[in-house]
Write a protein that holds these residues in place. Sequence first.
Motif, PDB file in Angstrom:
ATOM      1  N   MET A 113       0.847  -1.196   0.000  1.00 28.43           N
ATOM      2  CA  MET A 113       0.000   0.000   0.000  1.00 28.43           C
ATOM      3  C   MET A 113       0.876   1.237   0.000  1.00 28.43           C
ATOM      4  N   THR A 114       0.562   2.188  -0.828  1.00 30.27           N
ATOM      5  CA  THR A 114       1.342   3.416  -0.884  1.00 30.27           C
ATOM      6  C   THR A 114       1.083   4.242   0.352  1.00 30.27           C
ATOM      7  N   PRO A 115       2.129   4.649   1.121  1.00 38.06           N
ATOM      8  CA  PRO A 115       1.919   5.396   2.354  1.00 38.06           C
ATOM      9  C   PRO A 115       1.406   6.791   2.056  1.00 38.06           C
ATOM     10  N   ASP A 116       0.551   7.274   2.961  1.00 42.63           N
ATOM     11  CA  ASP A 116       0.061   8.645   2.836  1.00 42.63           C
ATOM     12  C   ASP A 116       1.184   9.603   3.177  1.00 42.63           C
ATOM     13  N   ARG A 117       1.289  10.673   2.439  1.00 43.09           N
ATOM     14  CA  ARG A 117       2.154  11.775   2.862  1.00 43.09           C
ATOM     15  C   ARG A 117       1.359  12.648   3.795  1.00 43.09           C
ATOM     16  N   ALA A 118       2.061  13.419   4.629  1.00 44.16           N
ATOM     17  CA  ALA A 118       1.350  14.309   5.545  1.00 44.16           C
ATOM     18  C   ALA A 118       0.538  15.293   4.739  1.00 44.16           C
ATOM     19  N   PRO A 119      -0.804  15.247   4.778  1.00 37.71           N
ATOM     20  CA  PRO A 119      -1.625  16.107   3.932  1.00 37.71           C
ATOM     21  C   PRO A 119      -1.478  17.572   4.311  1.00 37.71           C
ATOM     22  N   THR A 120      -1.672  18.430   3.346  1.00 38.67           N
ATOM     23  CA  THR A 120      -1.659  19.865   3.573  1.00 38.67           C
ATOM     24  C   THR A 120      -2.914  20.440   2.969  1.00 38.67           C
ATOM     25  N   ALA A 147      -4.074  12.618  21.555  1.00 33.54           N
ATOM     26  CA  ALA A 147      -5.030  12.830  20.463  1.00 33.54           C
ATOM     27  C   ALA A 147      -6.284  11.989  20.644  1.00 33.54           C
ATOM     28  N   GLY A 148      -6.231  11.030  21.553  1.00 27.46           N
ATOM     29  CA  GLY A 148      -7.380  10.161  21.764  1.00 27.46           C
ATOM     30  C   GLY A 148      -7.561   9.129  20.666  1.00 27.46           C
ATOM     31  N   VAL A 149      -6.441   8.714  20.038  1.00 26.46           N
ATOM     32  CA  VAL A 149      -6.498   7.710  18.980  1.00 26.46           C
ATOM     33  C   VAL A 149      -5.480   6.622  19.289  1.00 26.46           C
ATOM     34  N   GLY A 150      -5.585   5.511  18.602  1.00 29.30           N
ATOM     35  CA  GLY A 150      -4.601   4.454  18.738  1.00 29.30           C
ATOM     36  C   GLY A 150      -3.357   4.757  17.928  1.00 29.30           C
ATOM     37  N   VAL A 151      -2.256   4.112  18.313  1.00 31.72           N
ATOM     38  CA  VAL A 151      -1.006   4.317  17.576  1.00 31.72           C
ATOM     39  C   VAL A 151      -1.165   3.895  16.112  1.00 31.72           C
ATOM     40  N   ALA A 152      -1.953   2.851  15.858  1.00 33.59           N
ATOM     41  CA  ALA A 152      -2.168   2.404  14.475  1.00 33.59           C
ATOM     42  C   ALA A 152      -2.834   3.492  13.646  1.00 33.59           C
ATOM     43  N   THR A 153      -3.763   4.227  14.257  1.00 38.89           N
ATOM     44  CA  THR A 153      -4.428   5.327  13.550  1.00 38.89           C
ATOM     45  C   THR A 153      -3.432   6.424  13.220  1.00 38.89           C
ATOM     46  N   LEU A 154      -2.546   6.721  14.167  1.00 34.32           N
ATOM     47  CA  LEU A 154      -1.516   7.736  13.910  1.00 34.32           C
ATOM     48  C   LEU A 154      -0.667   7.330  12.706  1.00 34.32           C
ATOM     49  N   TYR A 155      -0.241   6.068  12.656  1.00 34.20           N
ATOM     50  CA  TYR A 155       0.616   5.628  11.562  1.00 34.20           C
ATOM     51  C   TYR A 155      -0.128   5.550  10.228  1.00 34.20           C
ATOM     52  N   ARG A 156      -1.439   5.345  10.269  1.00 31.63           N
ATOM     53  CA  ARG A 156      -2.194   5.381   9.008  1.00 31.63           C
ATOM     54  C   ARG A 156      -2.165   6.784   8.412  1.00 31.63           C
ATOM     55  N   ARG A 157      -2.252   7.777   9.247  1.00 31.35           N
ATOM     56  CA  ARG A 157      -2.262   9.157   8.767  1.00 31.35           C
ATOM     57  C   ARG A 157      -0.838   9.664   8.479  1.00 31.35           C
ATOM     58  N   PHE A 158       0.120   9.233   9.329  1.00 27.50           N
ATOM     59  CA  PHE A 158       1.501   9.703   9.206  1.00 27.50           C
ATOM     60  C   PHE A 158       2.423   8.490   9.357  1.00 27.50           C
ATOM     61  N   PRO A 159       2.841   7.876   8.248  1.00 24.25           N
ATOM     62  CA  PRO A 159       3.570   6.601   8.308  1.00 24.25           C
ATOM     63  C   PRO A 159       4.892   6.639   9.060  1.00 24.25           C
ATOM     64  N   ASP A 160       5.514   7.808   9.171  1.00 20.71           N
ATOM     65  CA  ASP A 160       6.744   7.862   9.962  1.00 20.71           C
ATOM     66  C   ASP A 160       6.851   9.231  10.626  1.00 20.71           C
ATOM     67  N   ARG A 161       7.842   9.366  11.483  1.00 21.07           N
ATOM     68  CA  ARG A 161       8.022  10.597  12.259  1.00 21.07           C
ATOM     69  C   ARG A 161       8.241  11.804  11.353  1.00 21.07           C
ATOM     70  N   ASP A 175      11.718  14.369  19.069  1.00 22.01           N
ATOM     71  CA  ASP A 175      11.925  12.949  19.346  1.00 22.01           C
ATOM     72  C   ASP A 175      10.977  12.430  20.423  1.00 22.01           C
ATOM     73  N   ALA A 176       9.956  13.214  20.744  1.00 20.04           N
ATOM     74  CA  ALA A 176       8.986  12.791  21.753  1.00 20.04           C
ATOM     75  C   ALA A 176       8.313  11.491  21.333  1.00 20.04           C
ATOM     76  N   PRO A 177       7.907  10.668  22.285  1.00 18.06           N
ATOM     77  CA  PRO A 177       7.282   9.383  21.952  1.00 18.06           C
ATOM     78  C   PRO A 177       5.996   9.567  21.150  1.00 18.06           C
ATOM     79  N   LEU A 178       5.870   8.818  20.080  1.00 14.61           N
ATOM     80  CA  LEU A 178       4.665   8.917  19.258  1.00 14.61           C
ATOM     81  C   LEU A 178       3.440   8.350  19.970  1.00 14.61           C
ATOM     82  N   ASP A 179       3.657   7.394  20.880  1.00 14.17           N
ATOM     83  CA  ASP A 179       2.497   6.873  21.602  1.00 14.17           C
ATOM     84  C   ASP A 179       1.917   7.911  22.550  1.00 14.17           C
TER      85      ASP A 179
END
Length: 234
Positions: A1-8, A51-65, A41-45
Amino acid sequence: MTPDRAPTAGTEPPRMRADARRNREQILRAAREVFAAQGPDAPLDEIARRAGVGVATLYRRFPDRADLIRGVAIDVLTALGEAALTARDAEVEPFEALRAFMHAALDLKLGSVMPALIGRLEADDVLDGVRQDAADPVQELVTQAQAAGTLRPDVRFGDLPLMLMRVSRPLAGGQLAEDGALAHRQLEIYLDGLRAPGTCDQRATLPGPAVDLGWFKRIRTRLIGHQPPSRPRA
């Protein structure tokens, strides 16, 4: 699956569901707060938790730091540009419009989150994603307020963002609950100093909590506690 880029504003995927859009906004808002207080470098979790979301949701929107950092920068600068246009187009006295913009910029944590991300961003990559640059409309406000005689004639554009960077730095490692209110109070003191001589239109009372001597000593203790331990004496 092609990762999403951070949308603008210019590249946000079409037909994004309302819940997905809401999650993205919550993640960006939480990341802004966490990066401002703890650095890039703050923890993504921790960001996901705030944000009130799961870590998996964060990575769906933003695949990496790097995607998330870029997204935060674009989000902040886009909101800043919108705030500048709103202030410029408001039918109020120019100095009051400038005041409104400065407080809006302070709420965006412009001066704390952007310096925290230095070294992690490509300027062209970020600026290309920002629809509206805040600099030009803010300069218009400066010019209008000086023409109206309410802003000191020797004020220059750089006096505004540089002071915002100073006043918006979080105190005590970001753990002081009143930090935001104190920053707005101190911004009001600075804004009164920008007024042209003879236009003393100061607010009757300053907003936010007033830090008396006892409270300041408690804040000082907390600040010192976040410093590294001193070297033992020889």
